[in-house]
Design an enzyme around this catalytic site. Structure first.
Site, mmCIF file in Angstrom:
data_model
loop_
_atom_site.group_PDB
_atom_site.id
_atom_site.type_symbol
_atom_site.label_atom_id
_atom_site.label_comp_id
_atom_site.label_asym_id
_atom_site.label_seq_id
_atom_site.Cartn_x
_atom_site.Cartn_y
_atom_site.Cartn_z
ATOM 1 N N GLN A 145 50.306 51.021 44.712
ATOM 2 C CA GLN A 145 49.096 51.163 45.962
ATOM 3 C C GLN A 145 49.479 51.974 47.049
ATOM 4 O O GLN A 145 50.419 51.530 47.554
ATOM 5 C CB GLN A 145 48.539 49.679 46.126
ATOM 6 C CG GLN A 145 47.102 49.870 46.779
ATOM 7 C CD GLN A 145 46.512 48.845 47.538
ATOM 8 O OE1 GLN A 145 47.169 48.304 48.274
ATOM 9 N NE2 GLN A 145 45.427 48.529 47.056
ATOM 10 N N HIS A 204 36.801 44.305 45.074
ATOM 11 C CA HIS A 204 36.633 42.964 45.647
ATOM 12 C C HIS A 204 35.317 42.689 46.167
ATOM 13 O O HIS A 204 34.619 43.442 46.876
ATOM 14 C CB HIS A 204 37.853 43.148 46.826
ATOM 15 C CG HIS A 204 37.841 41.745 47.511
ATOM 16 N ND1 HIS A 204 38.403 41.465 48.765
ATOM 17 C CD2 HIS A 204 37.312 40.593 47.337
ATOM 18 C CE1 HIS A 204 38.424 40.430 49.027
ATOM 19 N NE2 HIS A 204 37.975 39.739 48.276
ATOM 20 N N MET A 250 49.176 42.504 47.215
ATOM 21 C CA MET A 250 49.573 41.570 48.514
ATOM 22 C C MET A 250 50.640 41.958 49.321
ATOM 23 O O MET A 250 51.765 41.752 48.798
ATOM 24 C CB MET A 250 49.323 40.090 47.888
ATOM 25 C CG MET A 250 47.987 39.831 47.386
ATOM 26 S SD MET A 250 47.961 38.006 47.030
ATOM 27 C CE MET A 250 48.845 38.139 45.421
ATOM 28 N N MET A 251 50.316 42.372 50.575
ATOM 29 C CA MET A 251 51.331 42.526 51.480
ATOM 30 C C MET A 251 52.381 41.231 51.721
ATOM 31 O O MET A 251 51.724 40.175 51.863
ATOM 32 C CB MET A 251 50.767 43.003 52.812
ATOM 33 C CG MET A 251 50.220 44.300 53.011
ATOM 34 S SD MET A 251 51.195 45.582 52.446
ATOM 35 C CE MET A 251 51.493 46.231 54.423
ATOM 36 N N ASN A 256 37.362 41.563 41.374
ATOM 37 C CA ASN A 256 38.355 40.737 42.215
ATOM 38 C C ASN A 256 37.526 39.942 43.034
ATOM 39 O O ASN A 256 36.645 40.195 43.744
ATOM 40 C CB ASN A 256 39.359 41.829 42.913
ATOM 41 C CG ASN A 256 40.246 41.464 43.906
ATOM 42 O OD1 ASN A 256 40.248 41.639 45.126
ATOM 43 N ND2 ASN A 256 41.089 40.482 43.357
ATOM 44 N N GLY A 257 38.209 38.882 43.381
ATOM 45 C CA GLY A 257 37.948 37.940 44.540
ATOM 46 C C GLY A 257 37.519 36.388 44.142
ATOM 47 O O GLY A 257 36.802 36.490 43.289
ATOM 48 N N GLY A 258 38.343 35.825 44.615
ATOM 49 C CA GLY A 258 38.050 34.207 44.312
ATOM 50 C C GLY A 258 38.329 33.784 42.941
ATOM 51 O O GLY A 258 38.004 32.387 42.461
ATOM 52 N N CYS A 317 41.321 47.317 52.699
ATOM 53 C CA CYS A 317 41.909 46.490 53.947
ATOM 54 C C CYS A 317 41.118 46.623 54.973
ATOM 55 O O CYS A 317 41.026 47.800 55.617
ATOM 56 C CB CYS A 317 43.483 46.844 53.925
ATOM 57 S SG CYS A 317 44.492 46.008 55.229
ATOM 58 N N ARG A 353 45.492 35.536 45.341
ATOM 59 C CA ARG A 353 46.374 34.250 45.653
ATOM 60 C C ARG A 353 46.528 33.189 44.554
ATOM 61 O O ARG A 353 47.254 32.513 44.985
ATOM 62 C CB ARG A 353 45.166 33.642 46.826
ATOM 63 C CG ARG A 353 45.214 34.468 48.158
ATOM 64 C CD ARG A 353 44.171 34.330 48.804
ATOM 65 N NE ARG A 353 42.747 34.798 48.448
ATOM 66 C CZ ARG A 353 41.660 34.615 49.057
ATOM 67 N NH1 ARG A 353 41.714 34.031 50.363
ATOM 68 N NH2 ARG A 353 40.575 35.210 48.659
HETATM 69 C C1 LIG Z 1 48.580 37.895 51.845
HETATM 70 C C2 LIG Z 1 47.752 38.947 51.096
HETATM 71 C C3 LIG Z 1 48.107 40.359 51.371
HETATM 72 C C4 LIG Z 1 47.184 41.218 50.925
HETATM 73 N N1 LIG Z 1 47.560 42.525 50.977
HETATM 74 C C5 LIG Z 1 46.874 43.570 50.344
HETATM 75 C C6 LIG Z 1 47.232 44.999 50.205
HETATM 76 O O1 LIG Z 1 48.331 45.202 50.438
HETATM 77 N N2 LIG Z 1 46.450 45.833 49.632
HETATM 78 C C7 LIG Z 1 45.092 45.452 49.101
HETATM 79 O O2 LIG Z 1 44.280 46.204 48.441
HETATM 80 N N3 LIG Z 1 44.631 44.081 49.161
HETATM 81 C C8 LIG Z 1 45.435 43.121 49.751
HETATM 82 N N4 LIG Z 1 45.105 42.107 49.597
HETATM 83 C C9 LIG Z 1 43.836 41.602 49.106
HETATM 84 C C10 LIG Z 1 44.083 40.962 47.862
HETATM 85 O O3 LIG Z 1 44.407 42.110 47.024
HETATM 86 C C11 LIG Z 1 42.772 40.568 46.971
HETATM 87 O O4 LIG Z 1 41.824 41.743 47.044
HETATM 88 C C12 LIG Z 1 42.287 39.525 47.848
HETATM 89 O O5 LIG Z 1 43.120 38.354 48.108
HETATM 90 C C13 LIG Z 1 41.092 38.775 46.752
HETATM 91 O O6 LIG Z 1 41.406 38.244 45.668
HETATM 92 P P1 LIG Z 1 41.738 36.827 45.413
HETATM 93 O O7 LIG Z 1 40.798 35.839 45.947
HETATM 94 O O8 LIG Z 1 42.095 36.550 43.860
HETATM 95 O O9 LIG Z 1 42.850 36.493 46.346
HETATM 96 C C14 LIG Z 1 45.798 40.839 50.401
HETATM 97 C C15 LIG Z 1 45.604 39.543 50.111
HETATM 98 C C16 LIG Z 1 46.576 38.683 50.568
HETATM 99 C C17 LIG Z 1 46.144 37.077 50.438
#
Ligand SMILES: Cc1cc2nc3c(=O)[nH]c(=O)nc-3n(C[C@H](O)[C@H](O)[C@H](O)COP(=O)(O)O)c2cc1C
Length: 333
Positions: free
Chosen positions: A65, A166, A13-14, A206-208, A95, A229
């Site tokens: 990554q 995802h 996550m960036m 991944n996701g949610g 992304c 998240r």
């Molecule tokens: C703030 C933020 C930054 C993210 N940055 C990246 C990233 O750099 N590379 C990536 O593959 N996904 C990035 N994602 C997506 C997450 O890796 C993940 O796929 C997405 O949040 C879904 O998972 P979650 O529902 O568990 O959060 C980012 C998500 C968030 C919220």
């Protein structure tokens, strides 16, 4: 080389999963795999490699990554990542941001499977580390399961064995990055079917995901679960995961985590790191506990001190150091 355990991982996550966040999370969990934020291969080529890639070995295992679409630059970056001590190299194909599309990396590459395959082949040749992919289930109207199947089928020929999916499609150019994380519906069935159709591949969903019981349910159908998240907002979820998924009951209390983090904070301040660069990641540590809002407020008001010297840090950390009494009474100060 021992096989990486990807049963549970924390998503890249960036602006979140930097080295300080990873150090903090590793204090909570020994077993989850951690990912860096996406780092662009061009930046590694031209920029300050040490600044971009150096990390504390106590964070390991950590996957790097990468973002990019130049086979040569991605191969070089993979090798450089290996030299810096990372455990896995992952390519971001998920992304959806406009900036990322303009530079031709991230989710728009799902449109170009042959280019992605070239990139992955070069990466696999350049490093002895496992090379993995993180992608979405589709994009725009290209969202049928068959497209995902064909995409993975082309990429697997490069020797890549681990696919993190995802379970949402990306709406390219239509939604903001935030909308793209929430609006397209989650289709877990696609990911489960992918595992059934490619039983030889390691498929990570991944996701949610927000709870240990959801992790347990997914693990009945796929090889691993990646959480983003929920861990960022409530990092102590990893303690439950240690207990219930990894049967590890030797987990630090929230207080002990802060005690250990203070030692790290002091080391980092000496190197010029600012207090809030580390402590901002701990805002959610007491999520769901009595008094958690006081922890957040106290940190928010005090972690941005400028030119902090060590004596100031001691003073501030003494005040924020939680104990069960002041947290439950809601009296940090
Ligand atoms: C703030 C933020 C930054 C993210 N940055 C990246 C990233 O750099 N590379 C990536 O593959 N996904 C990035 N994602 C997506 C997450 O890796 C993940 O796929 C997405 O949040 C879904 O998972 P979650 O529902 O568990 O959060 C980012 C998500 C968030 C919220």
């Amino acid at each position: 080389m021992s096989r990486l355990n990807r049963t549970v991982s924390v998503a890249p996550m960036m602006d979140c999963t930097d080295k300080h966040e990873r150090f903090f999370l590793r204090l909570i969990s020994k077993n989850v795999l951690l990912y860096t934020e996406m780092i662009v291969s061009e930046a590694i080529d031209r920029g300050d490699k040490k600044k971009l890639l150096e990390f504390d070995m106590r964070e390991k295992p950590v996957a790097l990554q990468l973002g990019g679409s130049s086979p040569k630059l991605l191969a070089n970056a993979s090798k450089t990542g290996e030299n810096f001590g990372y455990d896995e190299i992952n390519l971001n194909l998920g992304c959806p941001s406009k900036k990322v599309q303009k530079n031709k990396f991230g989710a728009c590459l799902i449109k170009e499977p042959n280019l992605v395959a070239d990139c992955l082949s070069e990466m696999v040749n350049a490093t002895s580390l496992p090379v993995t992919v993180k992608t979405r289930i589709g994009y725009d109207n290209v969202d049928h399961y068959e497209n995902l199947y064909n995409f993975v089928n082309i990429l697997k020929r490069t020797g890549v064995k681990t696919f993190i999916i995802h379970a949402r499609k990306a709406m390219l150019g239509k939604f903001t990055p935030k909308q793209n994380l929430n609006i397209p519906p989650l289709k877990y069935d696609y990911v489960y079917k992918l595992k059934r159709d490619f039983s030889d591949l390691e498929i990570i969903i991944n996701g949610g995901v927000t709870s240990v019981s959801e992790v347990e349910n997914h693990l009945e159908k796929v090889d691993g679960v990646m959480i983003g998240r929920s861990v960022y907002h409530s990092p102590y979820l990893l303690a439950e995961i240690e207990n219930q998924i990894f049967n590890n009951f030797d987990v630090l209390s929230r207080q002990d985590i802060i005690e250990k983090l203070i030692v790290y904070v002091k080391q980092e301040i000496k190197k010029g790191t600012r207090l809030n660069q580390i402590m901002r990641h701990t805002l959610g540590l007491f999520h769901g506990q009595n008094g958690s809002s006081y922890w957040k407020r106290y940190l928010s008001e005090n972690m941005c001190v400028r030119d902090a010297d060590i004596s100031k840090i001691d003073h501030i950390m003494d005040k924020v150091k939680p104990n069960s009494q002041n947290i439950s009474a809601g009296q940090i100060d």
